[in-house]
Scaffold this motif. Structure first.
Motif, PDB file in Angstrom:
ATOM      1  N   GLN A 134       9.756   2.186  -3.764  1.00 63.24           N
ATOM      2  CA  GLN A 134       9.560   0.985  -2.958  1.00 63.24           C
ATOM      3  C   GLN A 134      10.785   0.628  -2.118  1.00 63.24           C
ATOM      4  OE1 GLN A 134       7.800  -2.469  -4.739  1.00 63.24           O
ATOM      5  NE2 GLN A 134       6.192  -1.317  -5.784  1.00 63.24           N
ATOM      6  N   SER A 135      11.818   1.446  -2.197  1.00 62.95           N
ATOM      7  CA  SER A 135      12.978   1.201  -1.351  1.00 62.95           C
ATOM      8  C   SER A 135      12.582   1.358   0.115  1.00 62.95           C
ATOM      9  CB  SER A 135      14.091   2.194  -1.679  1.00 62.95           C
ATOM     10  OG  SER A 135      15.075   2.186  -0.655  1.00 62.95           O
ATOM     11  N   PRO A 136      13.031   0.465   0.993  1.00 68.51           N
ATOM     12  CA  PRO A 136      12.698   0.602   2.415  1.00 68.51           C
ATOM     13  C   PRO A 136      13.286   1.850   3.039  1.00 68.51           C
ATOM     14  CG  PRO A 136      14.364  -1.096   2.089  1.00 68.51           C
ATOM     15  CD  PRO A 136      13.865  -0.724   0.724  1.00 68.51           C
ATOM     16  N   ASP A 137      14.273   2.451   2.385  1.00 58.99           N
ATOM     17  CA  ASP A 137      14.860   3.672   2.910  1.00 58.99           C
ATOM     18  C   ASP A 137      14.147   4.916   2.400  1.00 58.99           C
ATOM     19  OD1 ASP A 137      16.875   2.405   4.409  1.00 58.99           O
ATOM     20  OD2 ASP A 137      18.015   2.051   2.582  1.00 58.99           O
ATOM     21  N   VAL A 138      13.217   4.746   1.467  1.00 60.47           N
ATOM     22  CA  VAL A 138      12.455   5.877   0.944  1.00 60.47           C
ATOM     23  C   VAL A 138      11.059   5.918   1.560  1.00 60.47           C
ATOM     24  CG1 VAL A 138      11.503   6.952  -1.144  1.00 60.47           C
ATOM     25  CG2 VAL A 138      13.779   5.925  -1.200  1.00 60.47           C
ATOM     26  N   THR A 139      10.400   4.782   1.601  1.00 63.57           N
ATOM     27  CA  THR A 139       9.052   4.723   2.164  1.00 63.57           C
ATOM     28  C   THR A 139       9.048   3.813   3.394  1.00 63.57           C
ATOM     29  OG1 THR A 139       8.570   3.048   0.469  1.00 63.57           O
ATOM     30  CG2 THR A 139       7.784   5.295   0.067  1.00 63.57           C
ATOM     31  N   ALA A 140       9.910   4.133   4.338  1.00 63.81           N
ATOM     32  CA  ALA A 140      10.103   3.281   5.513  1.00 63.81           C
ATOM     33  C   ALA A 140       8.825   3.114   6.318  1.00 63.81           C
ATOM     34  CB  ALA A 140      11.200   3.872   6.399  1.00 63.81           C
ATOM     35  N   TYR A 141       8.147   4.204   6.587  1.00 63.70           N
ATOM     36  CA  TYR A 141       6.966   4.117   7.443  1.00 63.70           C
ATOM     37  C   TYR A 141       5.785   3.479   6.727  1.00 63.70           C
ATOM     38  CZ  TYR A 141       8.607   6.461  11.643  1.00 63.70           C
ATOM     39  OH  TYR A 141       9.264   6.769  12.818  1.00 63.70           O
ATOM     40  N   TRP A 142       5.629   3.732   5.437  1.00 61.84           N
ATOM     41  CA  TRP A 142       4.570   3.030   4.718  1.00 61.84           C
ATOM     42  C   TRP A 142       4.776   1.532   4.846  1.00 61.84           C
ATOM     43  CZ3 TRP A 142      -0.016   3.899   2.304  1.00 61.84           C
ATOM     44  CH2 TRP A 142      -0.530   2.849   1.542  1.00 61.84           C
ATOM     45  N   GLN A 143       6.003   1.087   4.676  1.00 58.83           N
ATOM     46  CA  GLN A 143       6.269  -0.346   4.737  1.00 58.83           C
ATOM     47  C   GLN A 143       6.132  -0.887   6.153  1.00 58.83           C
ATOM     48  OE1 GLN A 143       9.580  -1.736   2.234  1.00 58.83           O
ATOM     49  NE2 GLN A 143       9.540   0.255   1.201  1.00 58.83           N
ATOM     50  N   ASP A 144       6.518  -0.097   7.158  1.00 62.51           N
ATOM     51  CA  ASP A 144       6.349  -0.547   8.536  1.00 62.51           C
ATOM     52  C   ASP A 144       4.883  -0.737   8.888  1.00 62.51           C
ATOM     53  OD1 ASP A 144       9.011  -0.695   9.158  1.00 62.51           O
ATOM     54  OD2 ASP A 144       9.116   1.284  10.081  1.00 62.51           O
ATOM     55  N   VAL A 145       4.034   0.140   8.385  1.00 65.06           N
ATOM     56  CA  VAL A 145       2.616   0.098   8.735  1.00 65.06           C
ATOM     57  C   VAL A 145       1.817  -0.742   7.745  1.00 65.06           C
ATOM     58  CG1 VAL A 145       0.522   1.474   9.058  1.00 65.06           C
ATOM     59  CG2 VAL A 145       2.724   2.332   9.888  1.00 65.06           C
ATOM     60  N   MET A 146       1.988  -0.482   6.447  1.00 66.05           N
ATOM     61  CA  MET A 146       1.148  -1.106   5.431  1.00 66.05           C
ATOM     62  C   MET A 146       1.768  -2.339   4.786  1.00 66.05           C
ATOM     63  SD  MET A 146      -1.504   0.779   5.612  1.00 66.05           S
ATOM     64  CE  MET A 146      -2.022   2.443   6.073  1.00 66.05           C
ATOM     65  N   GLY A 147       3.055  -2.530   4.947  1.00 69.30           N
ATOM     66  CA  GLY A 147       3.713  -3.682   4.355  1.00 69.30           C
ATOM     67  C   GLY A 147       4.165  -3.402   2.942  1.00 69.30           C
ATOM     68  N   GLY A 148       3.386  -3.856   1.973  1.00 69.23           N
ATOM     69  CA  GLY A 148       3.779  -3.718   0.577  1.00 69.23           C
ATOM     70  C   GLY A 148       2.932  -2.718  -0.189  1.00 69.23           C
ATOM     71  N   PHE A 149       2.898  -2.906  -1.511  1.00 71.43           N
ATOM     72  CA  PHE A 149       2.287  -1.947  -2.425  1.00 71.43           C
ATOM     73  C   PHE A 149       1.300  -2.658  -3.345  1.00 71.43           C
ATOM     74  CE2 PHE A 149       6.495  -0.590  -1.160  1.00 71.43           C
ATOM     75  CZ  PHE A 149       6.309   0.740  -0.816  1.00 71.43           C
ATOM     76  N   ALA A 150       0.698  -1.885  -4.235  1.00 74.03           N
ATOM     77  CA  ALA A 150      -0.253  -2.478  -5.178  1.00 74.03           C
ATOM     78  C   ALA A 150       0.412  -3.562  -6.011  1.00 74.03           C
ATOM     79  CB  ALA A 150      -0.832  -1.390  -6.079  1.00 74.03           C
ATOM     80  N   ALA A 151       1.658  -3.311  -6.413  1.00 76.08           N
ATOM     81  CA  ALA A 151       2.430  -4.303  -7.178  1.00 76.08           C
ATOM     82  C   ALA A 151       3.837  -4.339  -6.605  1.00 76.08           C
ATOM     83  CB  ALA A 151       2.452  -3.938  -8.658  1.00 76.08           C
TER      84      ALA A 151
END
Length: 553
Positions: A134-151
């Motif tokens: 969940q680090s923004p430096d690991v899943t940068a594009y997921w967070q840019d597009v999808m925002g957050g996660f299941a938890a």
């Protein structure tokens, strides 16, 4: 892209140096001529990671585009959404569930089948990410597009745009989202949404990210075992010799690559790349220096110019220095910069001064925004009015890098800093190595006052530019502006395209009034191949397809 997107570069697990076969020699035919099936392409930097879901740097994504495929992809040489692993896609009446009809007969490089279950395994992996994933430096594009996660484990993460994936049958999959978004389906053509072999993901523990936030350790999948469906397969990565080797996927379902072997060789210096091309050590390279374009063309090399689908900007960090929170000081900085002189002297033909933080080829660009002409006297007046006539600013700039929007960082820094000094701003120069020092300092830190970075668009939507920069608080800019953030949310959730375009125009005006930084220029970067290499089409997204490259007989 990035490519593509500059984010903090992270330490990787040690990778054993692997032998690279067939680097320099071509297979020889009979006496009537020769055939060449190995292309060595010079790149400016090493890839950081081979799992595109964990990548945000252009060189990692360049490799990923050859090895992996996405549900949808950009048209060759353009930005329009076209079929990829999905042949067609349709939204439901609410616009929140999209049904994708998948290609049949496709296999991953490990021989397992691509199907709807595989698609869901990938989306569920990203959505259910935990810990350092969940680090923004690991899943940068997921967070840019999808925002957050299941938890979400960080309270600052927004709710996830992605909701669920349902495999209806082997070739039909539903992707459901929590709301309508302008990003879907276009964002799904990002390499970060590449579909991986579920078997390989499990076998090599692809989500087992270890270490700490400051020292990420990637699993072996991400460094040695990337497994997609693309026209090339990963063969080896010789870290010591800075070469990464791909080989043709002989079982590819579509037109097979014309090359047997594709090698990416890191040569950080642009002049060294040029000399390697001229000597025949490589057969192409990226990020051609502006002054080299015409000479290379005259000498018969195949120079391709990408459309200018990027932005170079000067970022102003409002947390770095309290004076920078005063819009008058930011306006003074904008008026101090002779951006036209920079374009004329340091950028390639076709470059132009930016008026928005996005190119004028994207819907939502607005020519009726506040303009900040070069006016040193006005800059001095604004500084005086703000009580900042003796301002001292820490100005970071990168070394050991060339980017499509930034051909020579030191030259750019010298011009911009001279402009600032001319209006009485004291400049403290802070040069830092691009990766990881500069990226860490400017995108994750708070000690920078000024720096420049850029962005090459991932797809043809306004949100991909201005939303990426300004839709929520970010350390790079150091401001909170709820009204602006709410405007972005409203625009992104507007289903009607024409109405959404008007909202993006209004956002461009609001951004340029608030002035979190200064858009500097749009630049058409060039890519070059040897005199006998053909078949590659330049892409505004840097999505060049090497599967079609071949040597003329």
């Amino acid at each position: 892209m990035r490519a593509a997107r500059p984010k903090a570069a992270l330490a990787a697990v040690a990778v054993a140096a692997l032998a690279v076969a067939g680097c320099a020699e071509s297979d020889r035919g009979d006496s009537s001529g020769s055939t060449k099936d190995t292309l060595i392409f010079g790149v400016a930097g090493d890839p950081k990671v081979l799992d595109p879901g964990l990548a945000s740097d252009g060189e990692s994504l360049r490799v990923a585009r050859q090895v992996f495929e996405t549900l949808v992809r950009p048209e060759e040489g353009g930005t329009k959404v076209t079929p990829g692993l999905a042949e067609s896609w349709t939204p439901d009446a609410a616009g929140t569930t999209w049904t994708f009809k998948l290609r049949s007969g496709v296999k991953f490089h490990d021989g397992t089948d691509f199907n709807a279950e595989a698609v869901c395994a990938n989306f569920n992996r990203w959505y259910n990410a935990k810990g350092l994933m969940q680090s923004p430096d690991v899943t940068a594009y997921w967070q840019d597009v999808m925002g957050g996660f299941a938890a979400n484990e960080n309270k600052e993460l927004p709710p996830s745009l992605f909701k669920s994936c349902t495999a209806k049958d082997a070739t039909t999959v539903d992707l459901s989202f929590t709301r309508v978004s302008s990003k879907i389906p276009a964002a799904l053509m990002l390499p970060s949404f590449s579909i991986h072999s579920p078997k390989a993901l499990e076998q090599y523990q692809a989500s087992n990210i270890t270490g700490s936030a400051d020292d990420i350790k990637y699993p072996s999948y991400a460094m040695e075992h990337p497994t997609g469906t693309g026209p090339f397969k990963f063969k080896s990565w010789d870290v010591a010799n800075k070469t990464l080797t791909l080989e043709r996927n002989e079982d590819y379902y579509g037109n097979k690559a014309k090359l047997k072997t594709l090698i990416f060789k890191t040569i950080s210096d642009e002049n060294a790349r040029k000399q390697a091309l001229r000597s025949g050590d490589i057969q192409g390279y990226d990020l051609v220096g502006p002054a080299d374009v015409e000479p290379l063309k005259k000498d018969g090399f195949n120079v391709l110019t990408r459309p200018a689908f990027n932005i170079l900007y000067l970022a102003i960090n409002q947390k770095g220095n309290p004076k920078l929170a005063d819009v008058r000081v930011r306006q003074a900085i904008a008026h101090a910069l002779n951006r036209q002189a920079l374009v004329d002297s340091k950028l390639p033909p076709g470059a132009k001064v930016a008026e928005n933080f996005m190119p004028d080829t994207v819907e939502g660009w607005n020519g009726d925004v506040t303009k900040y002409d070069y006016n040193p006297e006005k800059a001095k007046q604004l500084l005086a009015a703000a009580g900042a006539s003796n301002l001292t600013l820490r100005f970071h700039y990168p070394t050991e890098v060339t980017r499509p929007y930034m051909p020579n960082p030191k030259d750019i820094f010298e011009l911009l800093s001279a402009d600032l000094k001319a209006v009485g701003i004291n400049v403290q120069a802070i040069p830092l190595k691009w990766s990881p020092d500069y990226l860490n300092a400017t995108t994750s830190g708070t000690k920078h006052d000024l720096h420049f970075l850029g962005w090459t668009g991932d797809y043809g939507d306004a949100y991909n530019f201005i939303g990426t920069f300004f839709d929520r608080p970010k350390d790079e800019w150091g401001f909170t502006n709820k009204a602006l953030f709410d405007q972005f949310k409203d625009a992104d959730t507007t289903a009607d395209a024409a109405a959404r375009t008007e909202k993006y125009k209004a956002l461009n005006k609001a951004v340029m009034d608030f002035l979190p930084g200064v858009p500097v220029s749009h630049s058409p970067p060039a890519i070059v191949f040897g005199k006998d290499v053909t078949g590659v089409k330049a892409s505004p997204l840097t999505d060049e397809r090497f599967a079609t490259a071949e040597f003329k007989s």
